[in-house]
Design a protein around this motif. Structure first.
Motif, PDB file in Angstrom:
ATOM      1  N   SER A  62      42.259  28.054  40.793  1.00 54.55           N
ATOM      2  CA  SER A  62      41.181  28.910  40.295  1.00 54.55           C
ATOM      3  C   SER A  62      41.238  29.046  38.781  1.00 54.55           C
ATOM      4  O   SER A  62      40.195  29.083  38.107  1.00 54.55           O
ATOM      5  N   SER A  63      42.430  29.095  38.217  1.00 56.67           N
ATOM      6  CA  SER A  63      42.568  29.192  36.761  1.00 56.67           C
ATOM      7  C   SER A  63      42.094  27.921  36.077  1.00 56.67           C
ATOM      8  O   SER A  63      41.469  27.975  35.006  1.00 56.67           O
ATOM      9  N   VAL A  64      42.389  26.766  36.672  1.00 64.69           N
ATOM     10  CA  VAL A  64      41.903  25.504  36.101  1.00 64.69           C
ATOM     11  C   VAL A  64      40.381  25.478  36.107  1.00 64.69           C
ATOM     12  O   VAL A  64      39.742  25.057  35.127  1.00 64.69           O
ATOM     13  N   MET A  65      39.776  25.944  37.192  1.00 67.79           N
ATOM     14  CA  MET A  65      38.318  25.948  37.278  1.00 67.79           C
ATOM     15  C   MET A  65      37.709  26.890  36.247  1.00 67.79           C
ATOM     16  O   MET A  65      36.709  26.568  35.604  1.00 67.79           O
ATOM     17  N   GLU A  66      38.299  28.074  36.073  1.00 66.75           N
ATOM     18  CA  GLU A  66      37.830  28.983  35.034  1.00 66.75           C
ATOM     19  C   GLU A  66      38.034  28.363  33.654  1.00 66.75           C
ATOM     20  O   GLU A  66      37.195  28.507  32.766  1.00 66.75           O
ATOM     21  N   GLY A  67      39.153  27.691  33.480  1.00 63.65           N
ATOM     22  CA  GLY A  67      39.444  27.088  32.190  1.00 63.65           C
ATOM     23  C   GLY A  67      38.508  25.950  31.831  1.00 63.65           C
ATOM     24  O   GLY A  67      38.212  25.732  30.649  1.00 63.65           O
ATOM     25  N   LEU A  68      38.026  25.207  32.825  1.00 64.29           N
ATOM     26  CA  LEU A  68      37.097  24.119  32.539  1.00 64.29           C
ATOM     27  C   LEU A  68      35.840  24.640  31.841  1.00 64.29           C
ATOM     28  O   LEU A  68      35.330  24.015  30.907  1.00 64.29           O
ATOM     29  N   LEU A 120      34.373  33.533  47.926  1.00 64.37           N
ATOM     30  CA  LEU A 120      33.089  33.510  47.217  1.00 64.37           C
ATOM     31  C   LEU A 120      33.249  32.947  45.810  1.00 64.37           C
ATOM     32  O   LEU A 120      32.361  32.244  45.314  1.00 64.37           O
ATOM     33  N   PHE A 121      34.368  33.230  45.163  1.00 61.88           N
ATOM     34  CA  PHE A 121      34.643  32.680  43.836  1.00 61.88           C
ATOM     35  C   PHE A 121      34.558  31.155  43.849  1.00 61.88           C
ATOM     36  O   PHE A 121      33.890  30.540  42.999  1.00 61.88           O
ATOM     37  N   LEU A 144      28.445  31.689  37.208  1.00 63.52           N
ATOM     38  CA  LEU A 144      29.757  31.595  36.587  1.00 63.52           C
ATOM     39  C   LEU A 144      30.235  32.946  36.089  1.00 63.52           C
ATOM     40  O   LEU A 144      31.429  33.243  36.115  1.00 63.52           O
ATOM     41  N   SER A 145      29.319  33.796  35.649  1.00 66.94           N
ATOM     42  CA  SER A 145      29.700  35.146  35.212  1.00 66.94           C
ATOM     43  C   SER A 145      30.177  35.974  36.398  1.00 66.94           C
ATOM     44  O   SER A 145      31.152  36.731  36.292  1.00 66.94           O
ATOM     45  N   LEU A 146      29.503  35.839  37.539  1.00 68.85           N
ATOM     46  CA  LEU A 146      29.955  36.525  38.742  1.00 68.85           C
ATOM     47  C   LEU A 146      31.333  36.023  39.162  1.00 68.85           C
ATOM     48  O   LEU A 146      32.206  36.808  39.557  1.00 68.85           O
ATOM     49  N   ALA A 147      31.541  34.715  39.070  1.00 67.41           N
ATOM     50  CA  ALA A 147      32.842  34.145  39.419  1.00 67.41           C
ATOM     51  C   ALA A 147      33.930  34.667  38.485  1.00 67.41           C
ATOM     52  O   ALA A 147      35.042  34.985  38.927  1.00 67.41           O
ATOM     53  N   SER A 148      33.621  34.782  37.198  1.00 68.81           N
ATOM     54  CA  SER A 148      34.606  35.298  36.247  1.00 68.81           C
ATOM     55  C   SER A 148      34.937  36.756  36.537  1.00 68.81           C
ATOM     56  O   SER A 148      36.087  37.184  36.371  1.00 68.81           O
ATOM     57  N   PHE A 151      37.325  36.718  39.350  1.00 74.57           N
ATOM     58  CA  PHE A 151      38.620  36.211  38.894  1.00 74.57           C
ATOM     59  C   PHE A 151      39.433  37.302  38.206  1.00 74.57           C
ATOM     60  O   PHE A 151      40.668  37.309  38.277  1.00 74.57           O
ATOM     61  N   SER A 152      38.762  38.230  37.536  1.00 75.02           N
ATOM     62  CA  SER A 152      39.453  39.239  36.739  1.00 75.02           C
ATOM     63  C   SER A 152      40.206  40.256  37.588  1.00 75.02           C
ATOM     64  O   SER A 152      41.089  40.942  37.073  1.00 75.02           O
TER      65      SER A 152
END
Length: 439
Positions: A62-68, A120-121, A144-148, A151-152
């Motif tokens: 999940s961190s890699v996906m956020e980082g992309l 859901l993320f 992507l904002s919802l996913a972030s 993630f938080s």
């Protein structure tokens, strides 16, 4: 006789990478005996050990996906022809979504289940990747904002609920999550560079395919062989518990404000760090500075178990008070004068080092003060003031009513106020329940 003008591009000294790697990794192999026994302890139950390993793998993905998106997002928008003002609008829309929708997702997580929200993320990232592959458009910032937002708080809340009966290992999981997040962000930079291969036009779809593959892999890990205890608390009971533990507790308000201040300062940092360094048209290799910042955060996270597993000289609130003050001091210098690149990078690395230590300590305080059944809602709602402030300042910045240095100054003031909150928590103290004295 011709005159040759050489371009002077500032780059970090290569020895910095070696030092950061050594000081970030070596402490892991030299942890105090108590910590070494708790991290993925083979004496633990088989089910708990499987959860720890599987969860850390899932969190890394999940961190890699956020980082992309964090690493390549601006370049991707530029590929679609977005101007600087349009980029600012996209960022503003993202924070608006986090404010008006993301702030309340934590409540749904507590009521429906944290595993479902983490699923859901990954589905949101998969939807965005498939949408871009099929339609090739840039209408994805909302998802992507919802996913972030998920993630938080979502993964931490899930991990804490699943390991509530083994509270002695939670603190180690907190710093390992911070360490893995930073390491995965560096890995996402390497993955993006590999997939793009210096040719955005030809290889842009490779990035989307890579994100889709990671999302599918993660969905498979979540849905296969991973059971979650059903959420049985009705909405009425949840509201009563939320009011009793959050709304009527001054200590929770102080902790929430501190969390909001750190969220605001980190968001302001990642928005403004590059413009601050390249101010006045200076040429800098930003891609080489980015790993230094994340490496500093990794270094800070590895310091947490040394404070926790050795006899504490200070209370948790005191450590946070000093860390917040140092972070505020660093940003104050940046706001006052950011002309020297070397000094800027040093201050930014100091900021990230303190951040790597602050995040596990804050997670520990959340576990101390909050019951698990309302953890997600408290975390998401506590970010509402920060998202509102960031959105407001971005709108002002878009109309050139406010300077970057002013936003940095506000972030510094927020950190100093967070230090004040920790001082108040330390002053008031707290009589811990017997079940939470070992946290």
């Amino acid at each position: 006789m011709g005159v040759v003008i050489e371009s002077d591009i500032w780059e970090p000294n290569k020895s910095i990478y070696i030092l950061l790697f050594i000081f970030s990794v070596v402490p892991i192999f030299c942890l105090p005996a108590k910590s070494s026994a708790n991290v993925l302890d083979h004496a633990s139950s088989a089910s708990l050990l499987r959860f720890q390993r599987k969860f850390l793998l899932l969190f890394a993905i999940s961190s890699v996906m956020e980082g992309l998106w964090a690493v390549f997002g601006e370049y991707e928008l530029a590929y679609y022809g977005f101007s600087k003002d349009q980029l600012l609008n996209v960022i503003s829309v993202g924070f608006a979504v986090s404010l008006f929708i993301g702030s309340f997702i934590g409540v749904l997580s507590d009521l429906l289940g944290h595993k479902k929200l983490c699923l859901l993320f990954f589905l949101l990232h998969l939807l965005v990747s498939l949408w871009k592959l099929v339609f090739g458009t840039s209408t994805f910032c909302i998802f992507l904002s919802l996913a972030s937002s998920i993630f938080s708080f979502g993964f931490e809340a899930w991990m804490v609920v699943e390991q509530d009966k083994r509270q002695e290992v939670l603190n180690d999981m907190f710093w390992m999550m911070t360490f893995l997040e930073s390491a995965s962000f560096i890995g996402s930079q390497a993955l993006a560079n590999y997939l793009i291969d210096d040719n955005v036009i030809r290889n842009i779809k490779s990035l989307w395919i890579g994100a889709a593959v990671l999302a599918v892999l993660a969905v498979g890990l979540v849905t296969r062989g991973w059971q979650e205890a059903p959420q049985t608390s009705p909405l009425k009971d949840y509201r009563v518990s939320f009011y009793r533990h959050v709304i009527s507790a001054k200590r929770i308000w102080l902790l929430s404000w501190a969390q909001s201040c750190i969220h605001f300062s980190v968001a302001a940092f990642w928005i403004l760090w590059a413009p601050s360094i390249v101010a006045d048209g200076r040429e800098v290799s930003l891609g080489l500075i980015y790993p230094c910042l994340l490496g500093s955060k990794m270094l800070g996270s590895t310091g947490f178990p040394w404070f926790f597993h050795v006899p504490l000289v200070l209370r948790t609130e005191e450590y946070l008070m000093y860390a917040f003050s140092i972070m505020g001091f660093a940003l104050s210098i940046v706001a006052y004068d950011y002309q020297e690149i070397g000094l800027l990078v040093t201050l930014f690395c100091l900021f990230q080092t303190c951040l790597g230590m602050v995040l596990p300590f804050l997670a520990r305080l959340r576990t101390t003060y909050l019951p698990n059944e309302i953890r997600g809602g408290m975390m998401s709602l506590s970010l509402m003031p920060a998202n509102a402030a960031i959105l407001f300042l971005l709108v002002l910045r878009g109309h050139h009513y406010i300077a970057n240095s002013t936003i940095t100054s506000i972030a510094a003031l927020g950190l100093f106020s967070a230090a004040g909150c920790m001082y108040s928590l330390k002053k008031w103290g707290k009589q811990l329940q017997p079940s939470r004295r070992n946290l």
